[in-house]
Enzyme design. Structure first.
Site, PDB file in Angstrom:
ATOM      1  N   HIS A 159       0.820  -1.212   0.000  1.00 41.38           N
ATOM      2  CA  HIS A 159       0.000   0.000   0.000  1.00 41.38           C
ATOM      3  C   HIS A 159       0.859   1.269   0.000  1.00 41.38           C
ATOM      4  O   HIS A 159       0.314   2.373  -0.116  1.00 41.38           O
ATOM      5  CB  HIS A 159      -0.928   0.025   1.220  1.00 41.38           C
ATOM      6  N   ASP A 195      -2.625 -10.407  -2.578  1.00 42.95           N
ATOM      7  CA  ASP A 195      -3.190  -9.988  -1.297  1.00 42.95           C
ATOM      8  C   ASP A 195      -4.683  -9.674  -1.475  1.00 42.95           C
ATOM      9  O   ASP A 195      -5.122  -9.313  -2.570  1.00 42.95           O
ATOM     10  CB  ASP A 195      -2.434  -8.720  -0.821  1.00 42.95           C
ATOM     11  N   HIS A 197      -6.250  -7.162  -0.516  1.00 36.17           N
ATOM     12  CA  HIS A 197      -6.414  -5.737  -0.786  1.00 36.17           C
ATOM     13  C   HIS A 197      -5.596  -5.312  -2.005  1.00 36.17           C
ATOM     14  O   HIS A 197      -4.488  -5.799  -2.212  1.00 36.17           O
ATOM     15  CB  HIS A 197      -5.957  -4.926   0.432  1.00 36.17           C
ATOM     16  N   ASP A 284      -4.307 -12.796   3.317  1.00 40.89           N
ATOM     17  CA  ASP A 284      -5.560 -12.347   3.945  1.00 40.89           C
ATOM     18  C   ASP A 284      -6.758 -12.689   3.063  1.00 40.89           C
ATOM     19  O   ASP A 284      -7.862 -12.246   3.306  1.00 40.89           O
ATOM     20  CB  ASP A 284      -5.531 -10.857   4.297  1.00 40.89           C
TER      21      ASP A 284
HETATM   22  N1  SS9 Z   1     -11.841  -1.709   8.559  1.00 42.82           N
HETATM   23  C1  SS9 Z   1     -11.055  -1.918   7.378  1.00 42.82           C
HETATM   24  C2  SS9 Z   1      -9.876  -0.990   7.376  1.00 42.82           C
HETATM   25  C3  SS9 Z   1      -8.703  -1.631   6.702  1.00 42.82           C
HETATM   26  N2  SS9 Z   1      -7.501  -1.175   7.308  1.00 42.82           N
HETATM   27  C4  SS9 Z   1      -6.267  -1.377   6.540  1.00 42.82           C
HETATM   28  C5  SS9 Z   1      -6.144  -2.733   5.950  1.00 42.82           C
HETATM   29  C6  SS9 Z   1      -4.753  -2.905   5.391  1.00 42.82           C
HETATM   30  C7  SS9 Z   1      -4.485  -4.270   4.820  1.00 42.82           C
HETATM   31  C8  SS9 Z   1      -3.080  -4.447   4.449  1.00 42.82           C
HETATM   32  S1  SS9 Z   1      -2.697  -5.940   3.548  1.00 42.82           S
HETATM   33 ZN    ZN Z   2      -4.212  -7.079   2.614  1.00 42.35          ZN
END
Ligand code: SS9
Ligand code: ZN
Length: 343
Positions: A159, A195, A197, A284
């Site tokens: 990120h 991932d 995300h 994840d």
């Molecule tokens: N309530 C959801 C907020 C997400 N917060 C950051 C998630 C980062 C994932 C990194 S792989």
């Molecule tokens: Zn993630």
């Protein structure tokens, strides 16, 4: 496959994140790395500490003032008599200025951050730098002839953009690895982000480049973090047009649909015919993950590894997310052993 790991990861600890309106202990906790380390050692993989790299290595993908902010922020925070973890309380969102970086620490924090999930503590810089060196070392090992290597990076990095931190990430470990491979003579490098995300930071870094293909399979930003990047219509810009491929999937996606998206990403990578592959390995996507909503089961991770091995490319794995702590080691080792043909 060698594993690169630094005990310095543990210095990034003690922060809290804003989650569902409350400050809670970070999901991205030190024990994640300890459990993965145990699992890869149980799998019989050799573990090395990272080499050191010049500060300039970071500037191959990150803005100098941004890196300097990360390096000095907490010391400045303490010099102002503040203590504990740093979280931003304001961002240069729509209608506010982004052409000027405030001189105060709170303004600079909000300028560089994009969420309130990513606290900076006293040891964060040491841990983030060590994670970057783990990724650079794994890339160097592959550049020197290893077929594959795994960088057990903590904190994660996908990120983190050219001049942006958030999503538990500070320095973009996978982007640093890809750039290192390019600097070591690999003409074209593909980055595959599996991932849950979207790897907004990695996309940002390579957005206008045709020498690095960025492919990401992730939960749709319509409903999932990071919300504001990772849509299928994002394909790159300028020379990079056509060298970004986003495959967003809905919440609740299971193996059947995930596997189809994985196939499409491997086809795109094959067409690009890279000389090396960097995998942003987040697990994840696991059905038991506390902050995610895909439905992959443990037995699917070796299958992912096997499919990646089918590309027959020198491959650098870089650890990203995965927050189901008890199973993270099994799931990561599953991918690596599947890749090695042991599962
Ligand atoms: N309530 C959801 C907020 C997400 N917060 C950051 C998630 C980062 C994932 C990194 S792989
Ligand atoms: Zn993630």
């Amino acid at each position: 496959m060698k594993v690169v790991h630094s005990p310095l990861h543990a210095r990034h600890d003690g922060g809290k994140e804003l989650h569902r309106g409350e400050l809670v202990p970070c999901f991205e906790m030190p024990v994640r790395a300890d459990y993965i380390l145990k699992a890869v050692e149980r799998a019989g993989l050799e573990v090395l500490e990272p080499r050191s790299f010049a500060h300039e290595s970071l500037l191959r993908v990150h803005d100098a003032a941004f890196v300097e902010f990360l390096r000095t922020a907490h010391a400045e925070w303490r010099s102002l008599g503040k203590q504990g973890f740093m979280l931003p309380s304001g961002f240069p969102a729509r209608g506010l200025r982004r052409d000027h970086i405030p001189s105060g620490i709170n303004g600079r924090m909000g300028y560089y951050a994009f969420d309130a999930s990513t606290p900076i503590v006293e040891g964060t810089w040491d841990a983030a730098l060590a994670a970057a060196h783990c990724a650079l070392t794994a890339a160097a090992l592959v550049a020197e002839g290893e077929k594959s290597a795994y960088a057990l990076c903590r904190p994660p990095g996908h990120h983190a953009g050219h001049a942006l931190y958030g999503g538990y990430c500070f320095l973009n470990n996978a982007a640093l690895a890809a750039q290192h491979l390019r600097d070591r003579g690999f003409a074209r490098v593909a980055v595959l982000d599996v991932d849950y995300h979207h790897g907004n930071g990695t996309q940002d870094i390579f957005w206008e480049r045709s020498d690095v293909l960025f492919v990401s399979i992730h939960a749709t930003p319509e409903t999932e973090y990071p919300y504001f990047l990772g849509y299928a219509d994002e394909r790159g810009a300028g020379a990079g047009e056509g060298y970004t491929l986003n495959l967003p999937l809905p919440r609740g996606t299971g193996w059947k649909e995930y596997s189809a998206a994985l196939g499409a990403s491997l086809d795109a990578i094959g067409t690009f015919s890279p000389e090396a592959l960097v995998v942003s390995l987040g697990v994840d996507t696991y059905e038991g993950d506390p902050i995610s909503a895909f439905k992959l089961a443990q037995e699917h991770y070796p299958l992912i590894g096997q499919r990646l091995a089918g590309l027959k490319l020198p491959t650098v794995f870089v650890q990203e997310g995965g927050y189901a702590v008890d199973e993270i080691g099994t799931n990561v080792a599953g991918v690596l052993e599947g890749f090695l043909g042991r599962r």
